[in-house]
Design a protein around this motif. Structure first.
Motif, PDB file in Angstrom:
ATOM      1  N   ASN A  25       0.801  -1.220   0.000  1.00 47.60           N
ATOM      2  CA  ASN A  25       0.000   0.000   0.000  1.00 47.60           C
ATOM      3  C   ASN A  25       0.831   1.265   0.000  1.00 47.60           C
ATOM      4  OD1 ASN A  25      -2.439  -1.457   0.080  1.00 47.60           O
ATOM      5  ND2 ASN A  25      -2.381  -1.605   2.309  1.00 47.60           N
ATOM      6  N   SER A  26       2.119   1.142   0.254  1.00 47.56           N
ATOM      7  CA  SER A  26       2.968   2.336   0.292  1.00 47.56           C
ATOM      8  C   SER A  26       3.300   2.844  -1.098  1.00 47.56           C
ATOM      9  CB  SER A  26       4.276   2.044   1.046  1.00 47.56           C
ATOM     10  OG  SER A  26       5.031   1.044   0.383  1.00 47.56           O
ATOM     11  N   VAL A  27       3.127   1.986  -2.112  1.00 44.51           N
ATOM     12  CA  VAL A  27       3.401   2.369  -3.491  1.00 44.51           C
ATOM     13  C   VAL A  27       2.169   2.076  -4.327  1.00 44.51           C
ATOM     14  CG1 VAL A  27       4.849   1.954  -5.521  1.00 44.51           C
ATOM     15  CG2 VAL A  27       5.860   1.860  -3.238  1.00 44.51           C
ATOM     16  N   PRO A  28       1.635   3.066  -5.061  1.00 39.90           N
ATOM     17  CA  PRO A  28       0.417   2.831  -5.838  1.00 39.90           C
ATOM     18  C   PRO A  28       0.629   1.821  -6.949  1.00 39.90           C
ATOM     19  CG  PRO A  28       1.434   4.918  -6.474  1.00 39.90           C
ATOM     20  CD  PRO A  28       2.185   4.418  -5.272  1.00 39.90           C
ATOM     21  N   PHE A  29      -0.412   1.011  -7.208  1.00 39.62           N
ATOM     22  CA  PHE A  29      -0.403   0.038  -8.308  1.00 39.62           C
ATOM     23  C   PHE A  29       0.822  -0.891  -8.217  1.00 39.62           C
ATOM     24  CE2 PHE A  29      -2.266   4.020 -10.006  1.00 39.62           C
ATOM     25  CZ  PHE A  29      -3.582   3.597 -10.071  1.00 39.62           C
ATOM     26  N   SER A  30       1.110  -1.385  -7.036  1.00 41.97           N
ATOM     27  CA  SER A  30       2.301  -2.226  -6.915  1.00 41.97           C
ATOM     28  C   SER A  30       2.078  -3.384  -5.965  1.00 41.97           C
ATOM     29  CB  SER A  30       3.488  -1.395  -6.426  1.00 41.97           C
ATOM     30  OG  SER A  30       3.375  -1.140  -5.035  1.00 41.97           O
ATOM     31  N   LEU A  31       2.942  -4.374  -6.112  1.00 49.81           N
ATOM     32  CA  LEU A  31       3.026  -5.477  -5.168  1.00 49.81           C
ATOM     33  C   LEU A  31       4.493  -5.882  -5.098  1.00 49.81           C
ATOM     34  CD1 LEU A  31       3.317  -7.980  -7.365  1.00 49.81           C
ATOM     35  CD2 LEU A  31       0.842  -7.798  -7.377  1.00 49.81           C
ATOM     36  N   THR A  32       4.843  -6.677  -4.136  1.00 52.09           N
ATOM     37  CA  THR A  32       6.238  -7.073  -3.960  1.00 52.09           C
ATOM     38  C   THR A  32       6.381  -8.590  -3.977  1.00 52.09           C
ATOM     39  OG1 THR A  32       6.009  -7.027  -1.535  1.00 52.09           O
ATOM     40  CG2 THR A  32       6.821  -5.018  -2.622  1.00 52.09           C
ATOM     41  N   LYS A  33       7.526  -9.015  -4.449  1.00 55.11           N
ATOM     42  CA  LYS A  33       7.890 -10.424  -4.438  1.00 55.11           C
ATOM     43  C   LYS A  33       9.374 -10.505  -4.130  1.00 55.11           C
ATOM     44  CE  LYS A  33       7.984 -14.644  -7.216  1.00 55.11           C
ATOM     45  NZ  LYS A  33       7.702 -15.231  -8.550  1.00 55.11           N
ATOM     46  N   ASN A  34       9.684 -11.141  -3.014  1.00 56.66           N
ATOM     47  CA  ASN A  34      11.068 -11.247  -2.556  1.00 56.66           C
ATOM     48  C   ASN A  34      11.732  -9.871  -2.436  1.00 56.66           C
ATOM     49  OD1 ASN A  34      10.862 -14.092  -2.563  1.00 56.66           O
ATOM     50  ND2 ASN A  34      11.470 -14.187  -4.731  1.00 56.66           N
ATOM     51  N   GLY A  35      10.918  -8.881  -2.038  1.00 59.21           N
ATOM     52  CA  GLY A  35      11.457  -7.550  -1.829  1.00 59.21           C
ATOM     53  C   GLY A  35      11.527  -6.686  -3.067  1.00 59.21           C
ATOM     54  N   ILE A  36      11.224  -7.270  -4.230  1.00 61.75           N
ATOM     55  CA  ILE A  36      11.248  -6.522  -5.491  1.00 61.75           C
ATOM     56  C   ILE A  36       9.848  -5.986  -5.781  1.00 61.75           C
ATOM     57  CG2 ILE A  36      11.718  -6.603  -7.971  1.00 61.75           C
ATOM     58  CD1 ILE A  36      14.189  -6.970  -6.305  1.00 61.75           C
ATOM     59  N   PHE A  37       9.762  -4.721  -6.176  1.00 57.14           N
ATOM     60  CA  PHE A  37       8.469  -4.118  -6.501  1.00 57.14           C
ATOM     61  C   PHE A  37       8.060  -4.459  -7.937  1.00 57.14           C
ATOM     62  CE2 PHE A  37       9.591  -1.583  -2.856  1.00 57.14           C
ATOM     63  CZ  PHE A  37       8.367  -1.327  -2.238  1.00 57.14           C
ATOM     64  N   TYR A  38       6.765  -4.733  -8.103  1.00 61.74           N
ATOM     65  CA  TYR A  38       6.175  -4.991  -9.415  1.00 61.74           C
ATOM     66  C   TYR A  38       5.003  -4.031  -9.626  1.00 61.74           C
ATOM     67  CZ  TYR A  38       8.775  -9.374  -9.862  1.00 61.74           C
ATOM     68  OH  TYR A  38       9.773 -10.309  -9.971  1.00 61.74           O
ATOM     69  N   PHE A  39       4.906  -3.528 -10.827  1.00 61.34           N
ATOM     70  CA  PHE A  39       3.757  -2.696 -11.196  1.00 61.34           C
ATOM     71  C   PHE A  39       2.634  -3.616 -11.649  1.00 61.34           C
ATOM     72  CE2 PHE A  39       1.201  -0.493 -14.402  1.00 61.34           C
ATOM     73  CZ  PHE A  39       0.869   0.682 -13.731  1.00 61.34           C
ATOM     74  N   GLU A  40       1.411  -3.307 -11.222  1.00 53.45           N
ATOM     75  CA  GLU A  40       0.259  -4.093 -11.666  1.00 53.45           C
ATOM     76  C   GLU A  40      -0.961  -3.187 -11.728  1.00 53.45           C
ATOM     77  OE1 GLU A  40      -0.686  -8.314 -10.482  1.00 53.45           O
ATOM     78  OE2 GLU A  40      -2.314  -7.275  -9.451  1.00 53.45           O
ATOM     79  N   ARG A  41      -1.634  -3.234 -12.856  1.00 48.83           N
ATOM     80  CA  ARG A  41      -2.857  -2.452 -12.999  1.00 48.83           C
ATOM     81  C   ARG A  41      -3.803  -3.166 -13.945  1.00 48.83           C
ATOM     82  NH1 ARG A  41      -3.408   4.033 -14.399  1.00 48.83           N
ATOM     83  NH2 ARG A  41      -5.577   4.204 -13.724  1.00 48.83           N
ATOM     84  N   ARG A  42      -5.065  -3.224 -13.558  1.00 50.50           N
ATOM     85  CA  ARG A  42      -6.078  -3.882 -14.376  1.00 50.50           C
ATOM     86  C   ARG A  42      -6.479  -3.002 -15.548  1.00 50.50           C
ATOM     87  NH1 ARG A  42      -8.058  -8.492 -12.578  1.00 50.50           N
ATOM     88  NH2 ARG A  42      -7.661  -9.086 -10.401  1.00 50.50           N
TER      89      ARG A  42
END
Length: 243
Positions: free
Chosen positions: A5-22
């Motif tokens: 939630n600290s970064v818009p349109f994002s999720l993390t995996k193993n500490g790496i941020f990923y952009f995701e948007r529907r």
């Protein structure tokens, strides 16, 4: 993966941020997927936030273009950026064939960094006026006749000579920089177009001596100490105007 939630349109995996948007439902016909997802290639919250916001802004702009390109909209001349695949930002052209709308992309890429949004809008609006009058041509296809028709259209809009000077200056800058970036010689038809630069320009008359003295008297009558907490350093204005 976990949403962050600290970064818009994002999720993390193993500490790496990923952009995701529907992808919006009404635009799914343009895509072969229901969501756009890719690595932001960083573990930094600050960097991830900047990259995610930039990607979201690019998608919003492109999706607006997709929704509007077939509509008869007021101000349609502002919608000039050629659609790029997968919602990516337009890149500089790879050949010496470039339309005026693509030239705007080149210009803003080179000159728009750190500039206010008004700078970007001025470039798109000014070149949009050209496209409205002469069409979305390859740069080298514009002629002196097109430039003169552009001038006449601006005059018909009732623009002053100073406004026309700014608009022509922007169009010349866009086209010259695009030609320079492509390394192609270009005789700019938007240079040397005649129009009355003083038309509609009103000169401001200077204040009379009596008016200046009245302003000074009002300033001297203000209690600087009383108003200093409201106006801050503006309280010293009365001292500046003392004679």
């Amino acid at each position: 993966m976990a949403y962050d939630n600290s970064v818009p349109f994002s999720l993390t995996k193993n500490g790496i941020f990923y952009f995701e948007r529907r992808v919006p439902t009404d635009l799914l016909k343009h895509y072969d997927t229901r969501k756009i997802s890719y690595s932001l290639r960083t573990r930094s919250v600050r960097i991830a936030e900047a990259r995610a916001r930039r990607a979201a802004d690019q998608l919003d702009g492109y999706w607006y273009h997709l929704r509007s390109k077939d509509a008869d909209l007021p101000g349609k001349h502002r919608l000039r950026m050629r659609a790029a695949p997968n919602g990516a930002a337009p890149e500089a052209p790879l050949s010496d064939s470039v339309t005026l709308s693509e030239a705007v992309s080149v210009y803003l890429k080179q000159k728009g960094h750190g500039r206010p949004v008004t700078f970007h809008r001025a470039a798109e609006r000014s070149c949009g006026y050209v496209i409205d009058v002469a069409g979305a041509k390859d740069l080298w296809a514009y002629t002196n006749k097109d430039a003169n028709a552009f001038r006449d259209a601006l005059i018909k809009r009732g623009l002053s000579g100073s406004s026309m000077t700014r608009i022509f200056g922007t169009v010349r800058s866009v086209t010259n920089i695009a030609a320079c970036e492509l390394g192609v010689s270009f005789t700019n038809p938007f240079s040397g177009v005649y129009f009355d630069k003083q038309a509609g320009v009103q000169e401001c008359e200077p204040l009379s001596v009596d008016a200046v003295k009245r302003v000074q008297a009002e300033c001297l009558g203000i209690d600087d100490v009383k108003w200093s907490h409201v106006f801050g350093q503006a309280c010293s204005v009365s001292k500046v105007y003392r004679v």
